[in-house]
Design a protein around this motif. Sequence first.
Motif, mmCIF file in Angstrom:
data_model
loop_
_atom_site.group_PDB
_atom_site.id
_atom_site.type_symbol
_atom_site.label_atom_id
_atom_site.label_comp_id
_atom_site.label_asym_id
_atom_site.label_seq_id
_atom_site.Cartn_x
_atom_site.Cartn_y
_atom_site.Cartn_z
ATOM 1 N N VAL A 86 0.878 -1.165 0.000
ATOM 2 C CA VAL A 86 0.000 0.000 0.000
ATOM 3 C C VAL A 86 0.914 1.213 0.000
ATOM 4 C CG1 VAL A 86 -1.706 1.340 1.309
ATOM 5 C CG2 VAL A 86 -1.795 -1.157 1.367
ATOM 6 N N SER A 87 0.641 2.164 -0.883
ATOM 7 C CA SER A 87 1.430 3.393 -0.848
ATOM 8 C C SER A 87 0.503 4.595 -0.792
ATOM 9 C CB SER A 87 2.373 3.497 -2.050
ATOM 10 O OG SER A 87 1.643 3.643 -3.239
ATOM 11 N N PHE A 88 0.960 5.619 -0.077
ATOM 12 C CA PHE A 88 0.257 6.890 0.054
ATOM 13 C C PHE A 88 1.196 7.984 -0.403
ATOM 14 C CE2 PHE A 88 -0.113 10.816 2.522
ATOM 15 C CZ PHE A 88 -1.405 11.215 2.182
ATOM 16 N N SER A 89 0.687 8.892 -1.236
ATOM 17 C CA SER A 89 1.477 10.038 -1.687
ATOM 18 C C SER A 89 0.643 11.304 -1.569
ATOM 19 C CB SER A 89 1.910 9.862 -3.146
ATOM 20 O OG SER A 89 2.671 8.696 -3.297
ATOM 21 N N TRP A 90 1.319 12.380 -1.220
ATOM 22 C CA TRP A 90 0.689 13.698 -1.104
ATOM 23 C C TRP A 90 1.437 14.613 -2.053
ATOM 24 C CZ3 TRP A 90 1.250 16.935 4.006
ATOM 25 C CH2 TRP A 90 0.572 18.147 3.880
ATOM 26 N N TYR A 91 0.754 15.063 -3.107
ATOM 27 C CA TYR A 91 1.359 15.893 -4.133
ATOM 28 C C TYR A 91 0.934 17.348 -3.950
ATOM 29 C CZ TYR A 91 2.354 11.484 -6.462
ATOM 30 O OH TYR A 91 2.804 10.226 -6.764
ATOM 31 N N ARG A 92 1.901 18.211 -3.653
ATOM 32 C CA ARG A 92 1.630 19.634 -3.457
ATOM 33 C C ARG A 92 1.852 20.357 -4.792
ATOM 34 N NH1 ARG A 92 0.132 21.148 1.882
ATOM 35 N NH2 ARG A 92 0.407 23.154 0.925
ATOM 36 N N ASN A 137 -6.364 5.289 -6.222
ATOM 37 C CA ASN A 137 -7.333 6.373 -6.232
ATOM 38 C C ASN A 137 -6.689 7.631 -5.680
ATOM 39 O OD1 ASN A 137 -7.529 6.030 -3.401
ATOM 40 N ND2 ASN A 137 -9.280 4.685 -3.608
ATOM 41 N N GLY A 138 -7.293 8.744 -6.054
ATOM 42 C CA GLY A 138 -6.771 10.023 -5.606
ATOM 43 C C GLY A 138 -7.886 11.035 -5.468
ATOM 44 N N LEU A 139 -7.654 12.021 -4.628
ATOM 45 C CA LEU A 139 -8.595 13.117 -4.419
ATOM 46 C C LEU A 139 -7.885 14.443 -4.611
ATOM 47 C CD1 LEU A 139 -10.691 12.222 -1.238
ATOM 48 C CD2 LEU A 139 -11.401 12.104 -3.631
ATOM 49 N N GLN A 140 -8.568 15.382 -5.275
ATOM 50 C CA GLN A 140 -8.044 16.726 -5.512
ATOM 51 C C GLN A 140 -8.428 17.644 -4.358
ATOM 52 O OE1 GLN A 140 -6.533 17.694 -8.718
ATOM 53 N NE2 GLN A 140 -5.836 19.337 -7.408
ATOM 54 N N TYR A 141 -7.481 18.412 -3.889
ATOM 55 C CA TYR A 141 -7.701 19.435 -2.852
ATOM 56 C C TYR A 141 -7.017 20.705 -3.310
ATOM 57 C CZ TYR A 141 -9.296 15.978 0.544
ATOM 58 O OH TYR A 141 -10.003 15.000 1.209
ATOM 59 N N HIS A 147 -3.026 10.473 -2.959
ATOM 60 C CA HIS A 147 -3.145 9.302 -3.828
ATOM 61 C C HIS A 147 -2.800 8.031 -3.056
ATOM 62 C CE1 HIS A 147 -1.425 6.504 -6.883
ATOM 63 N NE2 HIS A 147 -2.434 6.936 -7.590
ATOM 64 N N PHE A 148 -3.590 6.998 -3.238
ATOM 65 C CA PHE A 148 -3.295 5.668 -2.709
ATOM 66 C C PHE A 148 -3.144 4.688 -3.852
ATOM 67 C CE2 PHE A 148 -4.879 7.071 1.402
ATOM 68 C CZ PHE A 148 -4.043 6.383 2.259
ATOM 69 N N SER A 149 -2.235 3.746 -3.690
ATOM 70 C CA SER A 149 -2.094 2.620 -4.602
ATOM 71 C C SER A 149 -2.031 1.363 -3.743
ATOM 72 C CB SER A 149 -0.820 2.757 -5.434
ATOM 73 O OG SER A 149 -0.684 1.655 -6.307
ATOM 74 N N VAL A 150 -2.930 0.427 -4.007
ATOM 75 C CA VAL A 150 -2.982 -0.832 -3.263
ATOM 76 C C VAL A 150 -2.735 -1.948 -4.272
ATOM 77 C CG1 VAL A 150 -4.427 -2.371 -1.888
ATOM 78 C CG2 VAL A 150 -4.599 0.114 -1.584
ATOM 79 N N MET A 151 -1.668 -2.717 -4.036
ATOM 80 C CA MET A 151 -1.284 -3.751 -4.992
ATOM 81 C C MET A 151 -1.019 -5.071 -4.270
ATOM 82 S SD MET A 151 1.912 -3.884 -7.630
ATOM 83 C CE MET A 151 3.119 -3.992 -6.326
ATOM 84 N N TYR A 152 -1.624 -6.118 -4.800
ATOM 85 C CA TYR A 152 -1.370 -7.451 -4.264
ATOM 86 C C TYR A 152 -0.355 -8.220 -5.094
ATOM 87 C CZ TYR A 152 -4.939 -7.006 -0.720
ATOM 88 O OH TYR A 152 -5.644 -6.605 0.377
ATOM 89 N N ALA A 153 0.154 -7.629 -6.151
ATOM 90 C CA ALA A 153 1.166 -8.234 -7.018
ATOM 91 C C ALA A 153 0.710 -9.608 -7.476
ATOM 92 C CB ALA A 153 2.516 -8.279 -6.311
ATOM 93 N N ALA A 165 -8.245 0.804 -0.717
ATOM 94 C CA ALA A 165 -7.813 2.139 -1.106
ATOM 95 C C ALA A 165 -8.869 3.187 -0.751
ATOM 96 C CB ALA A 165 -7.503 2.180 -2.602
ATOM 97 N N ARG A 166 -10.123 2.894 -1.039
ATOM 98 C CA ARG A 166 -11.185 3.864 -0.764
ATOM 99 C C ARG A 166 -11.350 4.073 0.746
ATOM 100 N NH1 ARG A 166 -16.048 6.280 -3.096
ATOM 101 N NH2 ARG A 166 -15.347 5.578 -5.118
ATOM 102 N N GLY A 167 -11.310 2.998 1.521
ATOM 103 C CA GLY A 167 -11.434 3.127 2.973
ATOM 104 C C GLY A 167 -10.323 3.973 3.575
ATOM 105 N N LEU A 168 -9.093 3.736 3.114
ATOM 106 C CA LEU A 168 -7.972 4.535 3.610
ATOM 107 C C LEU A 168 -8.099 5.986 3.172
ATOM 108 C CD1 LEU A 168 -5.069 1.980 3.008
ATOM 109 C CD2 LEU A 168 -6.058 2.657 5.216
ATOM 110 N N LEU A 169 -8.527 6.203 1.938
ATOM 111 C CA LEU A 169 -8.695 7.568 1.444
ATOM 112 C C LEU A 169 -9.801 8.302 2.205
ATOM 113 C CD1 LEU A 169 -7.499 9.504 -0.615
ATOM 114 C CD2 LEU A 169 -9.197 8.691 -2.256
#
Length: 177
Positions: A86-92, A137-141, A147-153, A165-169
């Motif tokens: 699971v990855s979380f990114s915050w893009y400013r 998924n990602g949300l604009q602010y 942004h979250f990316s959830v991967m089970y490979a 991803a949606r629950g974490l977001l």
Amino acid sequence: MTSARLAVAIAGAAVALASCSGASGDTASDTPATTASEGPGPFFGVCGGLTDDEVLAAFAVPAFAVVTRNSVGCEWETSGPTGPSVSFSWYRGSPIGRERMGSELIGRPAEDIEIDGQPGFEARSENATGQTYLCENGLQYGDDFVHFSVMYADSVPTADPCAVARGLLETVAERAQ
């Protein structure tokens, strides 16, 4: 007329035309900018304010092997860089459309979503059997997005990646300051 006089005459005509344009109210300052800034979004904190235990519970895995935190985001991995993660990114100051377009260009059609009134997108990848193994998924602010990316490979998903991803977001959106 010499070339010097011609240049002066052209410059004078340009100044006269510019002042006429200004008198009619049609100036460059009356024209809206093509890219208006919405300003920065809220503060999300380290890892979007999520704890390792919250991500672990949402991801439905027994433990994380590696948790990485840096200035742009966090990644929780169960078995190194090729395993489920699971990855979380915050893009400013970065447009979410570029992230969405990147997903679409690599074969993950994006769908519009909205959480707490914020617009965003969700994109998924499925394996040969039609099972979703990756969801982002990602949300604009304002001018920012998260942004979250959830991967089970190659592993069998222990939970629906898009639900994770949606629950974490949703949790990050609730905690935005």
